[in-house]
Write an enzyme that holds these catalytic residues in place. Structure first.
Site, PDB file in Angstrom:
ATOM      1  N   PHE A 124       0.880  -1.127  -0.078  1.00 14.85           N
ATOM      2  CA  PHE A 124      -0.122  -0.072  -0.103  1.00 14.85           C
ATOM      3  C   PHE A 124       0.814   1.163  -0.144  1.00 14.85           C
ATOM      4  CE2 PHE A 124      -2.700   3.279   1.870  1.00 14.85           C
ATOM      5  CZ  PHE A 124      -4.002   3.051   1.079  1.00 14.85           C
ATOM      6  N   ASP A 194       0.547  -4.720   8.880  1.00 16.44           N
ATOM      7  CA  ASP A 194      -0.524  -3.683   8.496  1.00 16.44           C
ATOM      8  C   ASP A 194      -1.865  -4.489   8.538  1.00 16.44           C
ATOM      9  OD1 ASP A 194      -2.415  -1.944   7.383  1.00 16.44           O
ATOM     10  OD2 ASP A 194      -0.700  -0.802   6.687  1.00 16.44           O
ATOM     11  N   TYR A 219     -11.696   2.840   9.600  1.00 15.75           N
ATOM     12  CA  TYR A 219     -12.849   3.023   8.941  1.00 15.75           C
ATOM     13  C   TYR A 219     -13.162   2.214   7.632  1.00 15.75           C
ATOM     14  CZ  TYR A 219      -8.693   4.876   6.182  1.00 15.75           C
ATOM     15  OH  TYR A 219      -7.560   5.160   5.434  1.00 15.75           O
ATOM     16  N   LYS A 220     -12.355   1.034   7.866  1.00 20.03           N
ATOM     17  CA  LYS A 220     -12.606  -0.196   6.838  1.00 20.03           C
ATOM     18  C   LYS A 220     -13.661  -1.113   7.392  1.00 20.03           C
ATOM     19  CE  LYS A 220      -8.649   1.007   4.265  1.00 20.03           C
ATOM     20  NZ  LYS A 220      -7.090   1.125   4.010  1.00 20.03           N
ATOM     21  N   ARG A 368     -12.380  -3.594  -8.098  1.00 23.04           N
ATOM     22  CA  ARG A 368     -12.425  -4.130  -6.853  1.00 23.04           C
ATOM     23  C   ARG A 368     -13.601  -4.249  -5.939  1.00 23.04           C
ATOM     24  NH1 ARG A 368      -8.246  -1.558  -1.743  1.00 23.04           N
ATOM     25  NH2 ARG A 368     -10.170  -0.218  -2.101  1.00 23.04           N
TER      26      ARG A 368
HETATM   27  C1  LIG Z   1      -6.180   1.890   4.186  1.00 22.09           C
HETATM   28  C2  LIG Z   1      -5.054   1.745   4.425  1.00 22.09           C
HETATM   29  C3  LIG Z   1      -4.013   2.534   4.926  1.00 22.09           C
HETATM   30  C4  LIG Z   1      -4.674   3.577   5.348  1.00 22.09           C
HETATM   31  O1  LIG Z   1      -3.961   4.627   6.279  1.00 22.09           O
HETATM   32  P1  LIG Z   1      -4.380   6.025   6.535  1.00 22.09           P
HETATM   33  O2  LIG Z   1      -3.314   6.574   7.418  1.00 22.09           O
HETATM   34  O3  LIG Z   1      -5.717   5.822   7.191  1.00 22.09           O
HETATM   35  O4  LIG Z   1      -4.475   6.948   5.251  1.00 22.09           O
HETATM   36  C5  LIG Z   1      -2.811   2.165   5.307  1.00 22.09           C
HETATM   37  N1  LIG Z   1      -2.306   0.821   4.880  1.00 22.09           N
HETATM   38  C6  LIG Z   1      -3.325   0.048   4.291  1.00 22.09           C
HETATM   39  C7  LIG Z   1      -2.720  -1.337   3.856  1.00 22.09           C
HETATM   40  C8  LIG Z   1      -4.486   0.355   3.883  1.00 22.09           C
HETATM   41  O5  LIG Z   1      -5.375  -0.677   3.117  1.00 22.09           O
END
Ligand SMILES: *Cc1c(COP(=O)(O)O)cnc(C)c1O
Length: 409
Positions: A124, A194, A219-220, A368
């Site tokens: 990511f 993560d 938030y997911k 997706r």
């Molecule tokens: C959604 C996501 C993030 C989000 O990071 P933010 O700091 O909330 O923007 C980070 N890493 C992964 C793998 C994600 O899927």
């Protein structure tokens, strides 16, 4: 298999009751809960109470009377129950990006003499960018990438921290957390997981895997609301060796002694930095409490069923229409979202969204589709495929309006 069979499956779904705990708009099949979870019905009332009573009436007293001050640990302790951790191993704080920074820096320091952060290309973006930022700050540190096929061989005596996303944000491919952690430990390295695309949708057993460090998103699949605070985990045995690089007052041993010199709080509290965002934590707590009432084994099983049904139906009903599966076929090797490539992925997704099937597009050519087991039915997966087929057969996606790229895809 017929739609009747599928509806029977929904009728006996042990998680079916959870759907009514969410506000889902009429006419929408929401397949993007892996990016922004749906709104729990209880959230608005909880926020109204936090705002009007706790803030409006009780004012600053609420830090004590409503235990605002204990919110990061309280909600962290609840998240621990979802990820196979102890209550004192998880706190809610900051964003996932900021937590990555804190734990990468702490992990490097806890492995003196080792200077490499190892990750995979295509991780990511924020994970890679934050690692690159740590590298820019600490001259000795380098970020090394190795594709997952050769990742374990790339862990040598220079690697301090292996940083990986448990479920890949595009493909949905899932690492074997226990196996990777064991391999890293055998070489003396720490692993930072993560969990952003895992928590709330797949089984996670951090303690069982012997995990060191982890971060994750609120938030997911936790349904904490847009920009919800994130969480971080550090194994109890490691906590005393970890120093936060963001030494704010909320991570101080005695924040309200107002001393001039920093002294870390015991345990994980040292990874708090500034004042916790109480409104965000309040909304997150609602989402976490719903997930806690569900049996995670049932959630994970339903995730496997929904994603398998979706793959089967797409490959049956949309055969020859330009879609190629870009996620692992074996359920135990994937998370709760499915990726298909299509050469016109962006306009195809726009046409789907216009028809109420909300997924998302990931550059360059990925469609997706996320399946949140708590609020999706098998019928939704079935119907989404019929609408996808209609968009592809009619080539409705060629409409000019669907070609225009929005800021957020
Ligand atoms: C959604 C996501 C993030 C989000 O990071 P933010 O700091 O909330 O923007 C980070 N890493 C992964 C793998 C994600 O899927």
């Amino acid at each position: 298999m017929t739609l009747d069979d599928i509806q029977r499956r929904d009728a006996t779904d042990p998680l079916a009751g959870f759907r009514s705990e969410f506000t889902l708009p009429e006419g929408v099949i929401y397949l993007d809960g892996n990016s922004l979870g749906a709104l729990p019905r209880a959230t608005a009332a909880r926020l109204a109470d936090t705002v009007t009573r706790e803030w409006g009436q009780d004012l600053i007293r609420s830090w004590n009377t409503a235990d605002w001050i204990g919110a990061p640990q309280r909600v962290g302790g609840k998240i621990a129950g979802l990820i196979g951790a102890q209550a004192d191993e998880v706190v809610v704080a900051d964003s996932t990006s900021v937590n990555l920074f804190k734990l990468l820096a702490a992990g490097l320091k806890a492995r003196p003499g080792r200077t490499v952060i190892l990750t995979e290309p295509g991780n990511f973006p924020t994970d890679l960018y934050v690692a690159q930022g740590v590298q820019a700050l600490l001259p000795d540190v380098t970020v090394r990438t190795a594709p997952r096929e050769t990742l374990l061989e790339a862990i040598d005596d220079d690697v301090a921290v292996v940083m990986l996303t448990h479920v890949h944000y595009k493909s949905g491919a899932r690492f074997d957390m226990a196996a990777v952690t064991a391999a890293a430990h055998a070489r003396g390295a720490l692993v930072l997981w993560d969990l952003s695309h895992s928590v709330g949708a797949v089984e996670i057993d951090l303690n069982g895997a012997g995990a060191d460090l982890a971060v994750g998103c609120g938030y997911k699949y936790l349904n904490g609301g847009p920009g919800a605070p994130a969480f971080l985990f550090a194994a109890r045995a490691l906590q005393a060796d970890l120093a936060s690089p963001l030494t704010g007052w909320m991570g101080h041993a005695a924040p309200f002694a107002f001393g001039d010199d920093y002294a870390p709080a015991p345990g994980l509290d040292r990874f708090l930095c500034g004042t916790p965002p109480i409104l965000g934590v309040a909304a997150l707590e609602i989402g976490v409490e719903i997930a806690l009432r569900a049996d995670m084994a049932q959630v994970a099983e339903k995730s496997r069923q929904l994603t398998a049904l979706f793959i089967d139906r797409v490959e049956d009903r949309c055969a020859g229409l330009g879609l190629t599966l870009a996620s692992p076929r074996a359920p135990e090797q994937r998370g709760s979202h499915i990726a298909f490539t299509h050469e016109a992925a962006y306009p195809v997704m726009q046409a789907l969204i216009a028809r109420g099937v909300i997924g998302d597009f990931r550059a360059p050519d990925i469609l997706r589709f996320g399946f949140t087991p708590l609020y999706l039915r098998h019928e939704d997966a079935w119907n989404a495929v019929e609408i996808l087929r209609e968009v592809l057969v009619s080539e409705a996606w060629r409409e000019p309006a669907y070609q225009v790229r929005a800021a957020v895809t």
